[in-house]
Design a protein around this motif. Structure first.
Motif, PDB file in Angstrom:
ATOM      1  N   ASP A  31       0.838  -1.197   0.000  1.00  0.00           N
ATOM      2  CA  ASP A  31       0.000   0.000   0.000  1.00  0.00           C
ATOM      3  C   ASP A  31       0.876   1.251   0.000  1.00  0.00           C
ATOM      4  OD1 ASP A  31      -2.182  -1.681   0.196  1.00  0.00           O
ATOM      5  OD2 ASP A  31      -2.333  -1.492   2.378  1.00  0.00           O
ATOM      6  N   LYS A  32       0.341   2.317  -0.526  1.00  0.00           N
ATOM      7  CA  LYS A  32       1.059   3.584  -0.589  1.00  0.00           C
ATOM      8  C   LYS A  32       1.130   4.227   0.788  1.00  0.00           C
ATOM      9  CE  LYS A  32       1.151   8.007  -3.065  1.00  0.00           C
ATOM     10  NZ  LYS A  32       0.473   8.858  -4.078  1.00  0.00           N
ATOM     11  N   ARG A  33       2.293   4.763   1.124  1.00  0.00           N
ATOM     12  CA  ARG A  33       2.481   5.476   2.379  1.00  0.00           C
ATOM     13  C   ARG A  33       2.303   6.973   2.147  1.00  0.00           C
ATOM     14  NH1 ARG A  33       6.877   2.205   1.887  1.00  0.00           N
ATOM     15  NH2 ARG A  33       8.232   4.013   1.509  1.00  0.00           N
ATOM     16  N   LEU A  34       1.950   7.676   3.213  1.00  0.00           N
ATOM     17  CA  LEU A  34       1.739   9.116   3.109  1.00  0.00           C
ATOM     18  C   LEU A  34       2.911   9.918   3.654  1.00  0.00           C
ATOM     19  CD1 LEU A  34      -2.013   9.309   4.210  1.00  0.00           C
ATOM     20  CD2 LEU A  34      -1.077   9.108   1.892  1.00  0.00           C
ATOM     21  N   GLY A  35       3.780   9.268   4.431  1.00  0.00           N
ATOM     22  CA  GLY A  35       4.915   9.979   4.998  1.00  0.00           C
ATOM     23  C   GLY A  35       5.797   9.067   5.822  1.00  0.00           C
ATOM     24  N   GLY A  36       6.937   9.593   6.251  1.00  0.00           N
ATOM     25  CA  GLY A  36       7.852   8.820   7.062  1.00  0.00           C
ATOM     26  C   GLY A  36       8.949   8.179   6.220  1.00  0.00           C
ATOM     27  N   GLU A  37       9.873   7.501   6.898  1.00  0.00           N
ATOM     28  CA  GLU A  37      10.961   6.848   6.170  1.00  0.00           C
ATOM     29  C   GLU A  37      11.292   5.492   6.782  1.00  0.00           C
ATOM     30  OE1 GLU A  37      14.264   9.479   6.284  1.00  0.00           O
ATOM     31  OE2 GLU A  37      14.615   9.268   8.435  1.00  0.00           O
ATOM     32  N   ILE A  38      11.908   4.657   5.948  1.00  0.00           N
ATOM     33  CA  ILE A  38      12.300   3.306   6.334  1.00  0.00           C
ATOM     34  C   ILE A  38      13.796   3.159   6.157  1.00  0.00           C
ATOM     35  CG2 ILE A  38      12.078   0.851   5.757  1.00  0.00           C
ATOM     36  CD1 ILE A  38       9.234   1.467   4.770  1.00  0.00           C
ATOM     37  N   LEU A  39      14.477   2.621   7.184  1.00  0.00           N
ATOM     38  CA  LEU A  39      15.911   2.374   7.105  1.00  0.00           C
ATOM     39  C   LEU A  39      16.184   0.882   7.218  1.00  0.00           C
ATOM     40  CD1 LEU A  39      15.551   5.373   8.310  1.00  0.00           C
ATOM     41  CD2 LEU A  39      17.959   5.125   8.995  1.00  0.00           C
ATOM     42  N   ILE A  40      17.032   0.356   6.346  1.00  0.00           N
ATOM     43  CA  ILE A  40      17.481  -1.030   6.401  1.00  0.00           C
ATOM     44  C   ILE A  40      18.977  -1.019   6.685  1.00  0.00           C
ATOM     45  CG2 ILE A  40      17.691  -3.212   5.167  1.00  0.00           C
ATOM     46  CD1 ILE A  40      14.825  -2.465   5.611  1.00  0.00           C
ATOM     47  N   ASP A  41      19.385  -1.676   7.764  1.00  0.00           N
ATOM     48  CA  ASP A  41      20.801  -1.699   8.165  1.00  0.00           C
ATOM     49  C   ASP A  41      21.366  -0.287   8.280  1.00  0.00           C
ATOM     50  OD1 ASP A  41      20.764  -4.474   8.222  1.00  0.00           O
ATOM     51  OD2 ASP A  41      21.438  -4.646   6.135  1.00  0.00           O
ATOM     52  N   GLY A  42      20.537   0.644   8.737  1.00  0.00           N
ATOM     53  CA  GLY A  42      20.983   2.002   8.970  1.00  0.00           C
ATOM     54  C   GLY A  42      20.944   2.916   7.761  1.00  0.00           C
ATOM     55  N   GLU A  43      20.572   2.367   6.591  1.00  0.00           N
ATOM     56  CA  GLU A  43      20.523   3.165   5.378  1.00  0.00           C
ATOM     57  C   GLU A  43      19.081   3.356   4.924  1.00  0.00           C
ATOM     58  OE1 GLU A  43      22.886   1.419   2.359  1.00  0.00           O
ATOM     59  OE2 GLU A  43      24.778   1.599   3.456  1.00  0.00           O
ATOM     60  N   LYS A  44      18.776   4.575   4.471  1.00  0.00           N
ATOM     61  CA  LYS A  44      17.420   4.859   4.010  1.00  0.00           C
ATOM     62  C   LYS A  44      17.084   3.987   2.808  1.00  0.00           C
ATOM     63  CE  LYS A  44      14.297   8.624   2.753  1.00  0.00           C
ATOM     64  NZ  LYS A  44      14.147  10.085   2.528  1.00  0.00           N
ATOM     65  N   ALA A  45      15.887   3.385   2.841  1.00  0.00           N
ATOM     66  CA  ALA A  45      15.458   2.483   1.771  1.00  0.00           C
ATOM     67  C   ALA A  45      14.209   3.039   1.090  1.00  0.00           C
ATOM     68  CB  ALA A  45      15.168   1.096   2.336  1.00  0.00           C
ATOM     69  N   GLU A  46      14.257   3.120  -0.227  1.00  0.00           N
ATOM     70  CA  GLU A  46      13.092   3.546  -1.002  1.00  0.00           C
ATOM     71  C   GLU A  46      12.286   2.306  -1.370  1.00  0.00           C
ATOM     72  OE1 GLU A  46      12.154   6.547  -1.494  1.00  0.00           O
ATOM     73  OE2 GLU A  46      13.928   7.525  -0.652  1.00  0.00           O
ATOM     74  N   ILE A  47      11.195   2.079  -0.663  1.00  0.00           N
ATOM     75  CA  ILE A  47      10.358   0.895  -0.895  1.00  0.00           C
ATOM     76  C   ILE A  47       8.983   1.356  -1.360  1.00  0.00           C
ATOM     77  CG2 ILE A  47       9.283  -1.124   0.163  1.00  0.00           C
ATOM     78  CD1 ILE A  47      11.646  -1.260   2.077  1.00  0.00           C
ATOM     79  N   HIS A  48       8.696   1.125  -2.616  1.00  0.00           N
ATOM     80  CA  HIS A  48       7.417   1.522  -3.198  1.00  0.00           C
ATOM     81  C   HIS A  48       6.622   0.332  -3.727  1.00  0.00           C
ATOM     82  CE1 HIS A  48       8.801   5.637  -2.823  1.00  0.00           C
ATOM     83  NE2 HIS A  48       9.910   5.322  -3.484  1.00  0.00           N
ATOM     84  N   SER A  49       7.183  -0.864  -3.602  1.00  0.00           N
ATOM     85  CA  SER A  49       6.515  -2.071  -4.085  1.00  0.00           C
ATOM     86  C   SER A  49       7.093  -3.271  -3.354  1.00  0.00           C
ATOM     87  CB  SER A  49       6.724  -2.242  -5.593  1.00  0.00           C
ATOM     88  OG  SER A  49       8.089  -2.561  -5.858  1.00  0.00           O
ATOM     89  N   PRO A  50       6.384  -4.403  -3.334  1.00  0.00           N
ATOM     90  CA  PRO A  50       6.954  -5.617  -2.730  1.00  0.00           C
ATOM     91  C   PRO A  50       8.285  -6.020  -3.371  1.00  0.00           C
ATOM     92  CG  PRO A  50       4.598  -5.875  -3.004  1.00  0.00           C
ATOM     93  CD  PRO A  50       4.968  -4.597  -3.693  1.00  0.00           C
ATOM     94  N   ARG A  51       8.444  -5.748  -4.672  1.00  0.00           N
ATOM     95  CA  ARG A  51       9.706  -6.083  -5.329  1.00  0.00           C
ATOM     96  C   ARG A  51      10.860  -5.286  -4.699  1.00  0.00           C
ATOM     97  NH1 ARG A  51       9.931  -6.300 -11.765  1.00  0.00           N
ATOM     98  NH2 ARG A  51       8.603  -8.084 -11.216  1.00  0.00           N
ATOM     99  N   ASP A  52      10.614  -3.991  -4.422  1.00  0.00           N
ATOM    100  CA  ASP A  52      11.630  -3.176  -3.749  1.00  0.00           C
ATOM    101  C   ASP A  52      11.969  -3.764  -2.375  1.00  0.00           C
ATOM    102  OD1 ASP A  52      11.635  -1.380  -5.869  1.00  0.00           O
ATOM    103  OD2 ASP A  52      10.219  -0.002  -4.904  1.00  0.00           O
TER     104      ASP A  52
END
Length: 496
Positions: A305-326
């Protein structure tokens, strides 16, 4: 409660391609009682009910309704004789309204000449829902309902047929505590009216609360019937699995390591300002009522689902996740709560369901699948997870619910994730299969995998988690160590 048997099944047997699904099974149900039916997946419960309803033809045995031997050729025959069934998987038509689904194939009662009196049909559905205490608009489309609301509409449809016997197959699997209370109240009202209810469930605590008697089945055989007032949970578990179940929740000795996932101020349509971290070897539990926003948070993290805000970090690095494939590329895997519609590929084989997320790894330069390598990898995963199937080329839908779930988990483990999100991983699964999945979760944590566990079952959350969050109205309202948590504490914060 009357003592008259309204339904009797004797010596019922059924085999599929030489495999015995039922072997001289028995069932005796009295008018005005709730009779629970329990057993592991593959015990023969559904086969028996499908024979009773006319969906399957028996090999041998007899079925008697109010003392008269019957053999229905279709569910329509069973319904006409006074037997209705609510299936675990929703069978409503999503493009029709609630009222249209309730009165489907019985529109003749609302005919005014050649036309249907839609107002009368909607009014009748509204009165039925009101009587049941269900606040659902009869003109709403089923596609607009939650899974729990759709399950209650299924119940309304069964009641509308004035059935003398109602078979309920896992009716509480998608219901919140509040909705389950509504269901139980309706069941008690039906009992007073003399209706017999066959209650198929895996939840022993629920059957002990609502049922008068319980019949146990194992490997297609009838094991025995007990009065609920005179039996115990441990006795029933022993009858179900044929052995004593010890340490249902494994003692996990995982070492908590570095942060794997960090969520900062995540927001979406159903949740706001969500922040948390999950580490290597940690099982992070998410508790709360159905509809609180738990699944929506996970779907947002995984890119469904589409997010409206916030951020996700993987292993301390920002991750751009816009789909399950990402998400998969960044080492995240997710087992969704809806196994039927969002989990398994119903028309696919066991092999196809397990290898689908990593199929590209078995392709050569020309894009052709190396079937031998695919079969080898799938076979190793099936062995690792003890997926019980005659062969990997059989349809996934021919497996029990527990084995389907293990196959889906196997699919995601093939991607070698850092983080595994499990949303209601044991819903609709028997106690034996649950224990297997719990052991698997514990083993993965011990190997250093980070795990998020979303569950409506508080004993599961308390028994498996390292830390626990409670979600209410789309917000995190409690964080606590599992050792300090209790059902009272979680329930208090879930209800507000």
């Amino acid at each position: 409660m009357q003592e008259k048997n309204v339904l009797e099944v004797k010596e019922l047997s059924k085999s599929f391609l030489g495999v015995m699904a039922l072997h001289h099974a028995e069932l005796s149900v009295k008018a005005g009682e709730v009779h629970a039916v329990i057993g592991e997946n593959g015990a023969g419960k559904s086969t028996m009910m499908n024979i009773i309803m006319g969906d399957l033809k028996k090999d041998s045995g007899t079925i008697s309704l109010k003392g008269k031997t019957v053999e229905f050729r279709s569910p329509a025959d069973a319904i006409a004789a006074g037997i209705s069934m609510i299936h675990q998987e929703i069978s409503l038509v999503p493009t029709l309204s609630v009222a249209e689904n309730i009165w489907l194939h019985r529109e003749d009662r609302f005919m005014r000449g050649p036309f249907i009196n839609y107002a009368a049909r909607n009014e009748a559905a509204g009165k039925l829902l009101e009587k049941m205490g269900i606040g659902i608009n009869p003109t709403a489309l089923v596609s607009e309902l939650t899974v729990a609301q759709a399950q209650l509409v299924e119940l309304a449809r069964a009641i509308s047929s004035n059935a003398e016997i109602i078979i309920m197959d896992e009716p509480t699997s998608s219901l919140s505590d509040k909705e389950t209370a509504i269901l139980f109240r309706v069941m008690r009202d039906l009992k007073k009216e003399g209706v017999a209810i066959i209650f198929i469930t895996h939840k022993i605590e629920e059957l002990m609360e609502i049922s008068d008697r319980v019949s146990v089945y194992r490997d297609g055989c009838y094991i025995g019937t007990r009065d609920c007032a005179d039996t115990t949970k441990d006795e029933l578990i022993g009858m179900i699995i044929g052995r004593t179940l010890t340490e249902q929740y494994p003692k996990i000795q995982a070492k908590i390591g570095a942060p794997v996932l960090e969520v900062r101020h995540l927001s979406g349509p159903a949740y706001t300002d969500i922040s948390f971290t999950v580490h290597e070897g940690e099982i992070l539990g998410f508790s709360g009522l159905v509809g609180a926003g738990r699944s929506e948070i996970m779907r947002g993290i995984f890119g469904i689902d589409k997010r409206l805000g916030g951020e996700i970090l993987i292993d301390g690095e920002k991750a751009e996740i816009h789909s399950p494939r990402d998400a998969v590329r960044r080492g995240i895997a997710m087992v969704t709560e809806d196994r039927r519609d969002m989990g398994i590929i119903q028309t696919g084989s066991v092999k196809e369901n397990i290898s689908v997320s990593t199929l590209s790894e078995f392709c050569g330069s020309l894009g052709m699948v190396n079937v031998r390598e695919e079969q080898k990898a799938v076979g190793e995963m099936m062995e690792k997870l003890s997926v019980k199937a005659a062969n990997m080329n059989m349809l996934i839908t021919s497996l029990s619910g527990g084995n389907q779930q293990k196959a889906i988990i196997g699919r995601w483990l093939m991607t070698e994730p850092k983080l595994l999100i499990l949303d209601e991983p044991t819903r609709g699964i028997d106690v034996g299969a649950k224990a297997e999945i719990y052991r698997l979760i514990g083993k993965l944590a011990e190997q250093g995998m980070a795990i998020i566990l979303v569950s409506s079952e508080m004993p599961e959350i308390l028994g498996m988690s390292s830390r626990i969050f409670v979600v209410r109205d789309g917000s995190l309202v409690l964080e606590c160590d599992a050792k300090e948590a209790s059902q009272d504490l979680l329930g208090k914060h879930a209800l507000g």
